[in-house]
Write a protein that holds these residues in place. Structure first.
Motif, mmCIF file in Angstrom:
data_model
loop_
_atom_site.group_PDB
_atom_site.id
_atom_site.type_symbol
_atom_site.label_atom_id
_atom_site.label_comp_id
_atom_site.label_asym_id
_atom_site.label_seq_id
_atom_site.Cartn_x
_atom_site.Cartn_y
_atom_site.Cartn_z
ATOM 1 N N GLY A 271 0.932 -1.151 0.072
ATOM 2 C CA GLY A 271 -0.040 -0.079 0.024
ATOM 3 C C GLY A 271 0.744 1.453 0.073
ATOM 4 N N VAL A 272 0.458 2.411 0.400
ATOM 5 C CA VAL A 272 1.075 3.835 0.119
ATOM 6 C C VAL A 272 1.123 4.291 1.865
ATOM 7 N N LEU A 273 2.336 4.457 2.383
ATOM 8 C CA LEU A 273 2.446 4.932 3.748
ATOM 9 C C LEU A 273 1.930 6.222 3.787
ATOM 10 N N THR A 274 1.199 6.402 4.920
ATOM 11 C CA THR A 274 0.639 7.959 5.148
ATOM 12 C C THR A 274 0.954 8.045 6.485
ATOM 13 N N ASN A 297 -2.892 4.130 13.467
ATOM 14 C CA ASN A 297 -3.933 4.487 14.100
ATOM 15 C C ASN A 297 -3.681 4.702 15.493
ATOM 16 N N ALA A 298 -4.045 5.942 15.846
ATOM 17 C CA ALA A 298 -3.851 6.517 17.146
ATOM 18 C C ALA A 298 -4.357 5.981 18.251
ATOM 19 N N ARG A 299 -5.385 5.152 18.082
ATOM 20 C CA ARG A 299 -5.882 4.386 19.026
ATOM 21 C C ARG A 299 -4.979 3.145 19.495
ATOM 22 N N TYR A 300 -4.301 2.450 18.769
ATOM 23 C CA TYR A 300 -3.439 1.495 19.005
ATOM 24 C C TYR A 300 -1.948 1.940 19.304
ATOM 25 N N VAL A 303 1.799 1.770 14.644
ATOM 26 C CA VAL A 303 2.461 0.892 13.792
ATOM 27 C C VAL A 303 1.625 1.197 12.310
ATOM 28 N N PRO A 304 1.995 1.929 11.241
ATOM 29 C CA PRO A 304 1.110 1.843 10.080
ATOM 30 C C PRO A 304 0.603 0.621 9.623
ATOM 31 N N ARG A 305 -0.760 0.315 9.123
ATOM 32 C CA ARG A 305 -1.065 -1.044 8.609
ATOM 33 C C ARG A 305 -2.093 -0.543 7.739
ATOM 34 N N ARG A 306 -2.313 -1.432 6.796
ATOM 35 C CA ARG A 306 -3.506 -1.224 5.694
ATOM 36 C C ARG A 306 -4.822 -2.030 6.337
ATOM 37 N N VAL A 307 -5.937 -1.545 6.290
ATOM 38 C CA VAL A 307 -7.212 -2.340 6.838
ATOM 39 C C VAL A 307 -8.064 -2.448 5.658
ATOM 40 N N GLU A 308 -8.472 -3.726 5.367
ATOM 41 C CA GLU A 308 -9.477 -4.141 4.364
ATOM 42 C C GLU A 308 -10.791 -4.055 4.760
ATOM 43 N N HIS A 309 -11.180 -3.695 5.607
ATOM 44 C CA HIS A 309 -12.714 -3.664 6.176
ATOM 45 C C HIS A 309 -13.643 -2.728 5.501
ATOM 46 N N TRP A 310 -14.701 -3.105 5.475
ATOM 47 C CA TRP A 310 -15.569 -2.221 4.662
ATOM 48 C C TRP A 310 -15.686 -0.726 5.062
ATOM 49 N N SER A 311 -15.758 -0.691 6.462
ATOM 50 C CA SER A 311 -15.827 0.550 6.953
ATOM 51 C C SER A 311 -14.816 1.771 6.792
ATOM 52 N N SER A 355 -17.282 -8.106 14.521
ATOM 53 C CA SER A 355 -16.175 -7.702 15.345
ATOM 54 C C SER A 355 -16.014 -6.251 15.440
ATOM 55 N N PHE A 356 -15.632 -5.774 16.705
ATOM 56 C CA PHE A 356 -15.670 -4.399 16.714
ATOM 57 C C PHE A 356 -13.956 -4.332 17.313
ATOM 58 N N GLY A 357 -13.182 -3.270 17.043
ATOM 59 C CA GLY A 357 -11.698 -3.158 17.645
ATOM 60 C C GLY A 357 -10.796 -3.777 16.737
ATOM 61 N N ALA A 358 -9.643 -4.072 17.452
ATOM 62 C CA ALA A 358 -8.564 -5.007 16.749
ATOM 63 C C ALA A 358 -8.164 -6.135 17.110
ATOM 64 N N PRO A 359 -9.165 -7.310 16.928
ATOM 65 C CA PRO A 359 -8.758 -8.502 17.624
ATOM 66 C C PRO A 359 -7.388 -9.043 17.363
ATOM 67 N N VAL A 360 -6.855 -8.577 15.912
ATOM 68 C CA VAL A 360 -5.720 -9.298 15.612
ATOM 69 C C VAL A 360 -4.389 -9.029 16.488
#
Lengths: 417, 62
Positions: A271-274, A297-300, A303-311, A355-360
């Motif tokens: 992906g592209v780092l932001t 994600n400032a919540r966690y 570490v920059p990650r891509r997220v493929e969820h619909w939201s 799922s809610f949050g970051a179970p991973v």
């Protein structure tokens, strides 16, 4: 807004992320031109039904198309074409017809494409599920009588396709994955085990802990690409077994569409780092939206990650559009870093994963919060004893149970604090 | 402002309830209920609810 209202923002990518970006640019006060460029011939449409309702023949295209907001009515859509290159230093994007689009602001929303298996054998009879055309093509094959299906990859799409195929009356559906359990990456072992059991009880077969080494064809040759390999007749596994197959579905992850950004000294690994405002490469006039964006994600944990969820297209578009318009209109000020609460769901057979949050992040400390893995169950994921994600598996009321933890997850301090 | 939910599409995900709790709710059986003509002051949150609906079943009519 001084002068910039006559400028142009180019949105590269006309999927959900491109649409939401265009709408949110207007919502953020941008009155200049917005041009959205995308290679599919369709206006943006909703993808989750592709592996479920569209494959099952229950949803016509009209029911998938997003209805753009009235405020975005003057957005220019260039469909059936794509951005093939960009010069960020000159602020130009090049389209596949060779024409050049100068911009004041650029939104990177080119998304992902399916990863393909690179092993020998024919291509004919092998499918992916990413676009409407993909789903329609696969449906035609799944509805042939007596068809045998092998799904490679036991992630979201693979599990959904297997469930839908069984629902369509396909009697031979086998899911292959090198990992020992389906969806074990996002869910962890406890739920993945429960999921496996449910699929098996409904007739899905599994070949787990083994990879694919090649495809057999009816063409007699060993050629790659179908030319002399004919049509696929089987999937050869790394342990020597061959699973007979008339149709193969490859759901082995995806690849970010970022090649067009090559040559701009950007970090394009996965992906592209932001930055924390979805800005790309230290350029405040370039932002990224959707699953192509690799963002902290400032919540966690930062570490920059891509997220493929619909939201994510909607969440990223809101934040990125505000950041971009603030820069172009010279109104940048203190702003809160992007900190979405991820959520995903998956419908398989008659049950739902919610799922809610970051179970991973909390897969090493999984606790049953309510229910029983053999029935409806609600599971919590923890880091240092702190709840970071919940996943429900079961019926509606279980999914509602997960939602009860949403407020708690929203209130948790960042993992770094 | 008039809110219309296509109940044939709705699958009770409840995302709209988080976005606009004054307009949308889930009943004890987990089925969606909503106020069809909310106050215009709630427009932002109803638009948010329409955005986050996984089925895109929520329409706002003026």
């Amino acid at each position: 807004m001084t002068g910039t209202a006559t400028g142009r923002i180019v949105v590269a990518g006309a999927s959900m992320g491109g649409l939401r970006a265009a709408e949110q640019l207007r919502a953020a006060g941008w009155t200049g031109a917005v041009t959205v460029v995308g290679d599919e011939p369709h206006m943006p449409y909703n993808r989750p039904p592709l592996s479920k309702e569209v494959l099952a023949g229950k949803a016509p295209f009209e029911s998938l198309a997003f209805t753009p907001k009235a405020a975005a009515a003057d957005v220019e859509w260039r469909l059936g074409t794509k951005v093939v290159a960009a010069r960020l230093d000159r602020r130009t994007a090049t389209l596949d017809d060779g024409s050049s689009l100068p911009y004041d602001g650029l939104v990177v929303a080119t998304g992902m494409r399916p990863r393909r298996l690179r092993c020998p054998g024919p291509l004919t009879g092998r499918h992916t599920v990413r676009t409407l055309a993909d789903a329609q093509g696969l449906r035609r094959e799944l509805t042939r009588p007596g068809v045998r299906v092998v799904v490679v990859g036991a992630g979201f799409i693979g599990c959904e396709v297997a469930a839908t195929a069984v629902g369509l009356g396909v009697t031979e559906v086998t899911v292959v994955d090198p990992l020992p359990l389906p969806m074990v990456g996002p869910l962890g072992e406890l739920l993945a085990r429960a999921l496996l059991k449910r699929h098996e009880e409904r007739g899905v077969r599994f070949a787990l802990g083994v990879g694919v080494s090649g495809f057999e064809g009816d063409g007699g040759g060993q050629g790659v690409g179908g030319a002399d390999g004919g049509r696929v007749t089987g999937v050869r596994l790394a342990d020597g077994r061959v699973l007979p197959a008339d149709v193969v579905v490859e759901s082995v992850g995806s690849v970010a569409n970022v090649e067009w950004l090559d040559g701009n000294e950007l970090d394009l690994t996965d992906g592209v780092l932001t930055d924390e405002h979805l800005r790309v490469g230290g350029r405040p006039e370039v932002v990224a939206v959707g699953d192509v964006a690799r963002f902290p994600n400032a919540r966690y944990d930062g570490v920059p990650r891509r997220v493929e969820h619909w939201s994510i297209p909607t969440d990223t578009a809101k934040h990125a559009a505000k950041a971009l318009v603030a820069h172009l209109s010279g109104t940048e000020g203190e702003s809160t870093p992007f900190a979405p609460l991820p959520t995903f769901w998956s419908d398989q057979h008659e049950f739902r994963l919610q799922s809610f949050g970051a179970p991973v992040l909390g897969r090493d400390d999984v606790r049953v919060l309510d229910g029983d893995p053999d029935g409806d169950v609600l599971v919590g994921y923890h880091v240092d004893g702190r709840l970071v994600g919940v996943v429900a598996l079961g019926g509606h009321t279980t999914a509602m149970g997960a939602a009860r933890y949403r407020a708690q997850l929203l209130k948790q301090p960042a993992l770094t604090s | 402002m008039k809110v219309v939910v296509d109940m044939n599409k709705c699958q009770d995900h409840g995302q709209c309830v988080f976005a606009a709790p004054d307009v949308f709710s889930l009943d004890a059986d987990g089925r969606l209920a909503y106020a069809p003509d909310p106050d215009d002051a709630l427009r932002d949150e109803v638009e948010e609810a329409a955005d986050v609906c996984p089925l895109q079943a929520i329409r706002i009519e003026d």
